[in-house]
Design a protein around this motif. Structure first.
Motif, PDB file in Angstrom:
ATOM      1  N   CYS A 113      35.616  60.068  70.282  1.00 54.20           N
ATOM      2  CA  CYS A 113      36.334  58.841  69.887  1.00 54.20           C
ATOM      3  C   CYS A 113      36.416  57.827  71.021  1.00 54.20           C
ATOM      4  O   CYS A 113      36.654  56.644  70.796  1.00 54.20           O
ATOM      5  CB  CYS A 113      37.741  59.168  69.417  1.00 54.20           C
ATOM      6  SG  CYS A 113      37.779  60.246  67.991  1.00 54.20           S
ATOM      7  N   HIS A 253      42.927  52.832  70.051  1.00 59.59           N
ATOM      8  CA  HIS A 253      42.203  53.716  69.143  1.00 59.59           C
ATOM      9  C   HIS A 253      43.117  54.003  67.948  1.00 59.59           C
ATOM     10  O   HIS A 253      44.301  54.257  68.102  1.00 59.59           O
ATOM     11  CB  HIS A 253      41.849  55.008  69.875  1.00 59.59           C
ATOM     12  CG  HIS A 253      41.170  56.021  69.013  1.00 59.59           C
ATOM     13  ND1 HIS A 253      40.177  55.686  68.126  1.00 59.59           N
ATOM     14  CD2 HIS A 253      41.341  57.363  68.906  1.00 59.59           C
ATOM     15  CE1 HIS A 253      39.759  56.780  67.515  1.00 59.59           C
ATOM     16  NE2 HIS A 253      40.459  57.811  67.960  1.00 59.59           N
ATOM     17  N   GLY A 314      39.912  61.104  72.845  1.00 63.03           N
ATOM     18  CA  GLY A 314      39.208  61.887  71.831  1.00 63.03           C
ATOM     19  C   GLY A 314      38.798  63.249  72.329  1.00 63.03           C
ATOM     20  O   GLY A 314      39.263  63.718  73.382  1.00 63.03           O
TER      21      GLY A 314
HETATM   22  O1  UT7 Z   1      40.576  60.815  67.796  1.00 60.63           O
HETATM   23  C1  UT7 Z   1      41.245  62.029  68.015  1.00 60.63           C
HETATM   24  C2  UT7 Z   1      41.403  62.710  66.692  1.00 60.63           C
HETATM   25  N1  UT7 Z   1      42.531  63.517  66.483  1.00 60.63           N
HETATM   26  C3  UT7 Z   1      43.820  63.128  66.447  1.00 60.63           C
HETATM   27  O2  UT7 Z   1      44.175  62.051  66.804  1.00 60.63           O
HETATM   28  C4  UT7 Z   1      44.795  64.120  65.926  1.00 60.63           C
HETATM   29  C5  UT7 Z   1      46.143  64.061  66.584  1.00 60.63           C
HETATM   30  N2  UT7 Z   1      47.095  64.834  65.807  1.00 60.63           N
HETATM   31  C6  UT7 Z   1      47.700  64.342  64.725  1.00 60.63           C
HETATM   32  O3  UT7 Z   1      47.487  63.212  64.358  1.00 60.63           O
HETATM   33  C7  UT7 Z   1      48.726  65.206  64.027  1.00 60.63           C
HETATM   34  O4  UT7 Z   1      48.912  66.393  64.769  1.00 60.63           O
HETATM   35  C8  UT7 Z   1      48.332  65.554  62.558  1.00 60.63           C
HETATM   36  C9  UT7 Z   1      48.399  64.316  61.698  1.00 60.63           C
HETATM   37  C10 UT7 Z   1      46.936  66.148  62.503  1.00 60.63           C
HETATM   38  C11 UT7 Z   1      49.314  66.568  62.012  1.00 60.63           C
HETATM   39  O5  UT7 Z   1      50.626  66.042  62.055  1.00 60.63           O
HETATM   40  P1  UT7 Z   1      51.806  66.908  62.660  1.00 60.63           P
HETATM   41  O6  UT7 Z   1      53.045  66.136  62.462  1.00 60.63           O
HETATM   42  O7  UT7 Z   1      51.429  67.284  64.068  1.00 60.63           O
HETATM   43  O8  UT7 Z   1      51.813  68.156  61.709  1.00 60.63           O
HETATM   44  P2  UT7 Z   1      51.620  69.676  62.093  1.00 60.63           P
HETATM   45  O9  UT7 Z   1      50.204  69.943  62.462  1.00 60.63           O
HETATM   46  O10 UT7 Z   1      52.696  70.071  63.072  1.00 60.63           O
HETATM   47  O11 UT7 Z   1      51.919  70.338  60.705  1.00 60.63           O
HETATM   48  C12 UT7 Z   1      53.182  70.245  60.088  1.00 60.63           C
HETATM   49  C13 UT7 Z   1      53.062  70.835  58.698  1.00 60.63           C
HETATM   50  C14 UT7 Z   1      52.326  72.179  58.661  1.00 60.63           C
HETATM   51  O12 UT7 Z   1      52.972  72.969  57.678  1.00 60.63           O
HETATM   52  P3  UT7 Z   1      53.981  74.149  58.084  1.00 60.63           P
HETATM   53  O13 UT7 Z   1      53.160  75.069  58.927  1.00 60.63           O
HETATM   54  O14 UT7 Z   1      55.072  73.459  58.848  1.00 60.63           O
HETATM   55  O15 UT7 Z   1      54.369  74.699  56.772  1.00 60.63           O
HETATM   56  C15 UT7 Z   1      50.948  71.812  58.211  1.00 60.63           C
HETATM   57  O16 UT7 Z   1      50.317  72.876  57.531  1.00 60.63           O
HETATM   58  O17 UT7 Z   1      52.294  69.945  57.894  1.00 60.63           O
HETATM   59  C16 UT7 Z   1      51.238  70.682  57.254  1.00 60.63           C
HETATM   60  N3  UT7 Z   1      50.125  69.803  57.025  1.00 60.63           N
HETATM   61  C17 UT7 Z   1      49.988  69.059  55.922  1.00 60.63           C
HETATM   62  N4  UT7 Z   1      50.762  68.938  54.825  1.00 60.63           N
HETATM   63  C18 UT7 Z   1      50.364  68.095  53.868  1.00 60.63           C
HETATM   64  C19 UT7 Z   1      49.060  69.556  57.851  1.00 60.63           C
HETATM   65  N5  UT7 Z   1      48.243  68.669  57.270  1.00 60.63           N
HETATM   66  C20 UT7 Z   1      48.792  68.343  56.083  1.00 60.63           C
HETATM   67  C21 UT7 Z   1      48.425  67.480  55.044  1.00 60.63           C
HETATM   68  N6  UT7 Z   1      49.238  67.375  53.965  1.00 60.63           N
HETATM   69  N7  UT7 Z   1      47.300  66.737  55.078  1.00 60.63           N
END
Ligand code: UT7
Length: 349
Positions: A113, A253, A314
């Motif tokens: 990225c 980004h 990224g």
């Molecule tokens: O260019 C670089 C690319 N990458 C990034 O920028 C990614 C950076 N990270 C993020 O943006 C965030 O970590 C995410 C958006 C990927 C995830 O958000 P989060 O607030 O960190 O959620 P989490 O991973 O801590 O997950 C919280 C809950 C989990 O459920 P449990 O275990 O608490 O029951 C996940 O399974 O949210 C769940 N979850 C979802 N639920 C509904 C994860 N993805 C989804 C989804 N829809 N799409």
């Protein structure tokens, strides 16, 4: 005599087809509410099966050349930042060189990225040392072809698109004033595609296990990103002899609105100085910053004399930031307006 590197042309292209949060609700266990509040994304553009990185990059490149008032034959170099190359080899830059009628060197480079800012900084070196006059720099990605649409933790995030600039030698003070590049390769598995490279060639077993798809530890990448976006931007500003207060527009980004907000808060920037279009495109990786730049220009937020701060992070992990003093004339007038406001939990009003 000093040689400055000025952005003289810009262009973008995204595929026609969109993938909305409602579409994703039908594909994985997720909701529009979760995606919007956790990421800020409402929809992303994705290619048709027969479209490639080249197909997105070419119209963006043509637009950038036209705005710069030059033709392919005037280019000294083409650099394409991408992890979505058309072929393992030859490079997508090589295909573009032919299609644009350019007679110059062309290569792909990748810093995931962060790639576009790496490429722009590299282009600047060629201009600064006198070996290039006009460099076409493109960020293009087709991540929809490597995203696992059964993994809700990644498939809601990414989209496809291309952004291009022409960086030209100039005697007028301005252009790229400072930048910083960073890399920490200690934990590649935080965000990677395990199979398909020389470490793990694709096998039938690997394909069955889905090792050809993007894998990500979202929480760890999130923590890293909120830390590095602010510090990298501050470093690039310091290299330009500036502080965050001198920035007229921050073009980060577009990976997650919460990450953008954390970085903006750290830099002490009011919302109207922060450009956001993640709601429309999701994370288009190396294309995100140049696409955001193009839309900021279209919205009249960029004007001669404006200081723009750009930052990206990224896979790698990698990061980079750059400060550009805008010098090109733009058709639109500056207005104190930001991209369509969207609501995210905890967002400042
Ligand atoms: O260019 C670089 C690319 N990458 C990034 O920028 C990614 C950076 N990270 C993020 O943006 C965030 O970590 C995410 C958006 C990927 C995830 O958000 P989060 O607030 O960190 O959620 P989490 O991973 O801590 O997950 C919280 C809950 C989990 O459920 P449990 O275990 O608490 O029951 C996940 O399974 O949210 C769940 N979850 C979802 N639920 C509904 C994860 N993805 C989804 C989804 N829809 N799409």
């Amino acid at each position: 005599m000093s040689r400055y590197s000025a952005i003289t042309g810009w262009g973008m292209h995204v595929p026609e087809q969109t993938l909305t949060n409602a579409d994703l609700e039908r594909m994985v266990e997720t909701s529009d509410e979760w995606i919007t509040t956790r990421t800020g994304i409402k929809e992303r553009h994705v290619v048709r099966p027969d479209e490639s990185a080249f197909d997105l990059a070419l119209p963006a490149a043509r637009q950038a050349l036209e705005r710069a008032g030059i033709e392919g034959k005037d280019l000294s170099l083409i650099i394409v930042a991408t992890v979505s190359y058309d072929y393992r080899f030859p490079s997508t830059a090589n295909l573009l060189q032919h299609a644009l009628g350019a007679q110059c060197g062309a290569f792909d480079m990748q810093a995931a990225c962060t790639g576009f800012l790496y490429a722009m900084s590299t282009a600047h070196q060629f201009i600064a040392n006198g070996s290039a006059r006009h460099v076409l720099v493109i960020g293009v990605e087709v991540l929809s072809k490597v995203v696992d649409y059964t993994d809700r933790g990644t498939c809601v995030l990414f989209g496809d698109g291309a952004g291009a600039i022409v960086l030209s030698a100039s005697e007028q003070p301005g252009g790229l004033l400072g930048y910083t590049l960073g890399s920490d390769g200690a934990n590649p598995e935080l965000l990677y595609i395990p199979a398909g490279g020389s470490r793990e060639p694709l096998t039938e077993e690997g394909l069955r296990e889905g090792r050809q798809w993007v894998k990500m530890n979202g929480a760890e990448v999130f923590k890293f990103a909120t830390r590095v976006m602010g510090t990298a931007m501050e470093e690039a500003l310091a290299n330009a002899g500036m502080t965050a207060q001198d920035m007229d527009l921050f073009i980060p980004h577009q990976a997650n609105l919460r990450i953008i907000d954390a970085a903006s808060r750290r830099l002490g920037l009011p919302q109207e100085k922060v450009f956001v279009n993640i709601q429309k495109y999701g994370n288009t990786s190396a294309a995100a910053v140049p696409i955001a730049l193009c839309e900021a220009i279209d919205q009249g937020l960029v004007y001669p004399g404006a200081h723009l701060g750009m930052v990206a992070f990224g896979a790698g992990l990698t990061w980079a930031a750059a400060v550009v003093k805008w010098t090109a004339s733009v058709a639109t007038k500056p207005t104190a307006r930001r991209a369509t406001p969207i609501t995210v939990t905890g967002r400042r009003s």
